[in-house]
Design a protein around this motif. Structure first.
Motif, PDB file in Angstrom:
ATOM      1  N   MET A   1       0.776  -1.177   0.093  1.00 20.09           N
ATOM      2  CA  MET A   1      -0.210  -0.154   0.019  1.00 20.09           C
ATOM      3  C   MET A   1       0.735   1.203   0.134  1.00 20.09           C
ATOM      4  O   MET A   1       1.775   1.503   1.107  1.00 20.09           O
ATOM      5  CB  MET A   1      -0.779   0.116   1.345  1.00 20.09           C
ATOM      6  CG  MET A   1      -2.054  -0.826   1.521  1.00 20.09           C
ATOM      7  SD  MET A   1      -2.974  -0.683   2.763  1.00 20.09           S
ATOM      8  CE  MET A   1      -4.282  -1.838   2.471  1.00 20.09           C
TER       9      MET A   1
ATOM     10  N   LEU B   1       1.037   5.180   0.529  1.00 17.24           N
ATOM     11  CA  LEU B   1       0.317   6.245   1.490  1.00 17.24           C
ATOM     12  C   LEU B   1       0.917   7.548   1.168  1.00 17.24           C
ATOM     13  O   LEU B   1       1.360   8.071   2.220  1.00 17.24           O
ATOM     14  CB  LEU B   1       0.121   5.662   2.980  1.00 17.24           C
ATOM     15  CG  LEU B   1      -0.182   4.308   2.991  1.00 17.24           C
ATOM     16  CD1 LEU B   1       0.357   3.756   4.564  1.00 17.24           C
ATOM     17  CD2 LEU B   1      -1.533   4.249   2.868  1.00 17.24           C
TER      18      LEU B   1
ATOM     19  N   ARG C   1      -3.100   7.676   9.157  1.00 19.65           N
ATOM     20  CA  ARG C   1      -3.429   6.681   8.004  1.00 19.65           C
ATOM     21  C   ARG C   1      -2.493   5.504   7.716  1.00 19.65           C
ATOM     22  O   ARG C   1      -2.909   4.403   7.575  1.00 19.65           O
ATOM     23  CB  ARG C   1      -3.222   7.680   6.779  1.00 19.65           C
ATOM     24  CG  ARG C   1      -4.140   8.545   6.418  1.00 19.65           C
ATOM     25  CD  ARG C   1      -3.912   9.561   5.347  1.00 19.65           C
ATOM     26  NE  ARG C   1      -4.701   8.945   4.167  1.00 19.65           N
ATOM     27  CZ  ARG C   1      -5.664   9.251   3.622  1.00 19.65           C
ATOM     28  NH1 ARG C   1      -6.427  10.033   4.095  1.00 19.65           N
ATOM     29  NH2 ARG C   1      -6.315   8.717   2.596  1.00 19.65           N
TER      30      ARG C   1
ATOM     31  N   ALA D   1      -3.707   1.620   7.902  1.00 21.12           N
ATOM     32  CA  ALA D   1      -3.257   0.687   6.543  1.00 21.12           C
ATOM     33  C   ALA D   1      -2.618  -0.471   7.146  1.00 21.12           C
ATOM     34  O   ALA D   1      -2.852  -1.423   6.453  1.00 21.12           O
ATOM     35  CB  ALA D   1      -2.225   1.753   5.837  1.00 21.12           C
TER      36      ALA D   1
ATOM     37  N   GLN E   1      -9.529  -1.471   0.138  1.00 19.49           N
ATOM     38  CA  GLN E   1      -9.308  -2.752   0.923  1.00 19.49           C
ATOM     39  C   GLN E   1     -10.675  -3.111   1.426  1.00 19.49           C
ATOM     40  O   GLN E   1     -10.514  -4.421   2.047  1.00 19.49           O
ATOM     41  CB  GLN E   1      -8.338  -2.381   2.072  1.00 19.49           C
ATOM     42  CG  GLN E   1      -9.049  -1.354   3.363  1.00 19.49           C
ATOM     43  CD  GLN E   1      -8.883  -0.016   3.190  1.00 19.49           C
ATOM     44  OE1 GLN E   1      -9.012   0.324   2.095  1.00 19.49           O
ATOM     45  NE2 GLN E   1      -8.922   0.713   4.209  1.00 19.49           N
TER      46      GLN E   1
ATOM     47  N   GLN F   1      -8.268   2.992   1.225  1.00 15.28           N
ATOM     48  CA  GLN F   1      -6.927   2.991   0.440  1.00 15.28           C
ATOM     49  C   GLN F   1      -6.894   1.787  -0.290  1.00 15.28           C
ATOM     50  O   GLN F   1      -7.335   0.571  -0.216  1.00 15.28           O
ATOM     51  CB  GLN F   1      -5.911   2.551   1.735  1.00 15.28           C
ATOM     52  CG  GLN F   1      -4.382   2.600   1.456  1.00 15.28           C
ATOM     53  CD  GLN F   1      -3.923   3.941   0.737  1.00 15.28           C
ATOM     54  OE1 GLN F   1      -4.139   4.917   1.074  1.00 15.28           O
ATOM     55  NE2 GLN F   1      -3.242   3.729  -0.348  1.00 15.28           N
TER      56      GLN F   1
END
Length: 183
Positions: A38, A40, A49, A53, A135, A150
């Motif tokens: 991921m 970010l 965040r 995540a 997700q 995300q």
């Protein structure tokens, strides 16, 4: 034993053995690892965040993710060196097959307007990459508790020498590719 690993050994191996015309089991393509990551970029302003995540990725794959850091400073993106910018996890063995099984049977059918995976994600060496926009397609993640939606990237590394063999392997395993596309 994982359900997908059992399918690979009982159905996929004999089919690939016959279609590729090979007798040696070790020369038949197989999946070596799966990397789920991921990125970010918006995490520079909000530390929560990254934490969310990492927590979601841990819940999805069943393994602690590694937080990735920026290598260099880029002033155009307001990015400094050595700042947390994402997370990733590398899956091998039973966890890899369990994750792929859940991806194929549960997550991909839950994607909105899903018509199949495009086969343009091959790199020329038999490795395949795809992306998911959110997700929440995984049933482990409760959409009501998600603060930040995300996306994630999934890279499947195979032992195939070229894209045609890798495509055949992934189709036999059950990844739903779009029918009219060919490599």
């Amino acid at each position: 034993m994982s359900r997908l690993l059992d399918k690979y050994k009982t159905k996929v191996l004999p089919t690939l053995k016959q279609s590729l015309g090979r007798e040696n089991v070790h020369s038949i393509p197989r999946i070596l690892k799966v990397v789920v990551s991921m990125g970010l970029g918006k995490a520079l302003a909000d530390r929560k965040r990254i934490e969310e995540a990492v927590d979601h990725l841990r819940t999805i794959v069943g393994q602690k993710p590694q937080v990735t850091k920026s290598r260099r400073a880029v002033s155009g993106f307001r990015l400094r060196e050595n700042v947390d910018v994402g997370c990733k996890v590398t899956l091998r063995g039973a966890r890899m097959y369990d994750f792929l099984d859940r991806l194929i049977t549960l997550a991909l059918p839950r994607v909105r307007d899903f018509r199949g995976v495009r086969s343009t994600g091959f790199d020329g060496n038999g490795n395949f990459s795809m992306g998911l926009n959110e997700q929440t397609v995984f049933p482990e993640i409760d959409p009501d508790k998600v603060t930040y939606v995300q996306g994630m990237n999934i890279a499947i590394v195979t032992s195939a020498g070229d894209d045609a063999e890798a495509l055949q392997l992934l189709r036999e395993i059950g990844i739903p590719f779009v029918k009219d596309q060919a490599i």
